[in-house]
Design a protein around this motif. Sequence first.
Motif, PDB file in Angstrom:
ATOM      1  N   VAL A  69      89.014 146.211  42.531  1.00  0.00           N
ATOM      2  CA  VAL A  69      87.853 147.089  42.364  1.00  0.00           C
ATOM      3  C   VAL A  69      88.065 147.875  41.078  1.00  0.00           C
ATOM      4  O   VAL A  69      89.110 148.468  40.869  1.00  0.00           O
ATOM      5  N   TYR A  70      87.050 147.878  40.219  1.00  0.00           N
ATOM      6  CA  TYR A  70      87.167 148.648  38.976  1.00  0.00           C
ATOM      7  C   TYR A  70      86.126 149.759  38.870  1.00  0.00           C
ATOM      8  O   TYR A  70      86.272 150.661  38.051  1.00  0.00           O
ATOM      9  N   VAL A  71      85.089 149.727  39.696  1.00  0.00           N
ATOM     10  CA  VAL A  71      84.097 150.811  39.760  1.00  0.00           C
ATOM     11  C   VAL A  71      83.623 150.928  41.209  1.00  0.00           C
ATOM     12  O   VAL A  71      83.413 149.913  41.879  1.00  0.00           O
ATOM     13  N   ALA A  72      83.464 152.168  41.668  1.00  0.00           N
ATOM     14  CA  ALA A  72      82.940 152.416  43.016  1.00  0.00           C
ATOM     15  C   ALA A  72      82.062 153.658  42.961  1.00  0.00           C
ATOM     16  O   ALA A  72      82.290 154.558  42.157  1.00  0.00           O
ATOM     17  N   PHE A  73      81.058 153.687  43.809  1.00  0.00           N
ATOM     18  CA  PHE A  73      80.130 154.813  43.868  1.00  0.00           C
ATOM     19  C   PHE A  73      80.227 155.482  45.230  1.00  0.00           C
ATOM     20  O   PHE A  73      80.465 154.825  46.246  1.00  0.00           O
ATOM     21  N   ARG A 104      87.358 146.048  31.512  1.00  0.00           N
ATOM     22  CA  ARG A 104      88.372 145.519  30.580  1.00  0.00           C
ATOM     23  C   ARG A 104      89.782 145.608  31.168  1.00  0.00           C
ATOM     24  O   ARG A 104      90.645 144.818  30.821  1.00  0.00           O
ATOM     25  N   MET A 105      90.010 146.593  32.016  1.00  0.00           N
ATOM     26  CA  MET A 105      91.343 146.767  32.605  1.00  0.00           C
ATOM     27  C   MET A 105      91.687 145.678  33.616  1.00  0.00           C
ATOM     28  O   MET A 105      92.859 145.495  33.937  1.00  0.00           O
ATOM     29  N   VAL A 106      90.687 144.962  34.122  1.00  0.00           N
ATOM     30  CA  VAL A 106      90.951 143.989  35.192  1.00  0.00           C
ATOM     31  C   VAL A 106      90.647 142.544  34.802  1.00  0.00           C
ATOM     32  O   VAL A 106      90.810 141.650  35.634  1.00  0.00           O
ATOM     33  N   VAL A 107      90.209 142.311  33.569  1.00  0.00           N
ATOM     34  CA  VAL A 107      89.960 140.937  33.120  1.00  0.00           C
ATOM     35  C   VAL A 107      90.982 140.574  32.048  1.00  0.00           C
ATOM     36  O   VAL A 107      91.547 141.456  31.395  1.00  0.00           O
ATOM     37  N   PRO A 108      91.199 139.277  31.839  1.00  0.00           N
ATOM     38  CA  PRO A 108      92.090 138.868  30.753  1.00  0.00           C
ATOM     39  C   PRO A 108      91.566 139.346  29.398  1.00  0.00           C
ATOM     40  O   PRO A 108      90.351 139.474  29.199  1.00  0.00           O
ATOM     41  N   GLN A 109      92.473 139.592  28.469  1.00  0.00           N
ATOM     42  CA  GLN A 109      92.075 140.099  27.151  1.00  0.00           C
ATOM     43  C   GLN A 109      91.090 139.173  26.451  1.00  0.00           C
ATOM     44  O   GLN A 109      90.190 139.639  25.765  1.00  0.00           O
ATOM     45  N   LYS A 110      91.235 137.867  26.636  1.00  0.00           N
ATOM     46  CA  LYS A 110      90.321 136.938  25.953  1.00  0.00           C
ATOM     47  C   LYS A 110      88.885 137.108  26.469  1.00  0.00           C
ATOM     48  O   LYS A 110      87.934 136.956  25.719  1.00  0.00           O
ATOM     49  N   VAL A 111      88.725 137.446  27.735  1.00  0.00           N
ATOM     50  CA  VAL A 111      87.392 137.677  28.299  1.00  0.00           C
ATOM     51  C   VAL A 111      86.805 138.962  27.708  1.00  0.00           C
ATOM     52  O   VAL A 111      85.640 139.004  27.321  1.00  0.00           O
ATOM     53  N   ALA A 112      87.621 140.012  27.609  1.00  0.00           N
ATOM     54  CA  ALA A 112      87.158 141.275  27.028  1.00  0.00           C
ATOM     55  C   ALA A 112      86.812 141.090  25.553  1.00  0.00           C
ATOM     56  O   ALA A 112      85.797 141.620  25.081  1.00  0.00           O
TER      57      ALA A 112
END
Length: 125
Positions: free
Chosen positions: A34-38, A99-107
């Motif tokens: 989880v990278y964002v929650a409301f 960006r913190m949870v995906v591979p750098q190439k995806v970001a």
Amino acid sequence: MAVIEDVRALGSELERSYPVYVRGRLKFRVKQLVYVAFSLDETVMEFAFPKEERAALVAGEPEKFRLPSESDLRFNWVRAELAALDPAEARELVVDAWRMVVPQKVARAYDLAHPGGPGGRREPG
């Protein structure tokens, strides 16, 4: 003033990201992270943020940002009052958390495709 609708579509459009509802709360994940929650009332956005930088963020703008609950202090997490953010700032926080949870190439691919930032316009070339 940002509202959940300012970032809902973005969280679903980011590569590998998908929305889930956990106990009625909207969260965005990449795989199981989880990278964002409301909050249930959609007034607070919690997001991934580097632990070593969060004290400075909170101290610099305490009207916008708070540390996570005590049980979440061990995680890379910060809380923001949505009403204190502008929509562009909220979108930027979502993308930075993603960006913190995906591979750098995806970001990097996202950055190349969106040189003006999330929801930003391309500069005339």
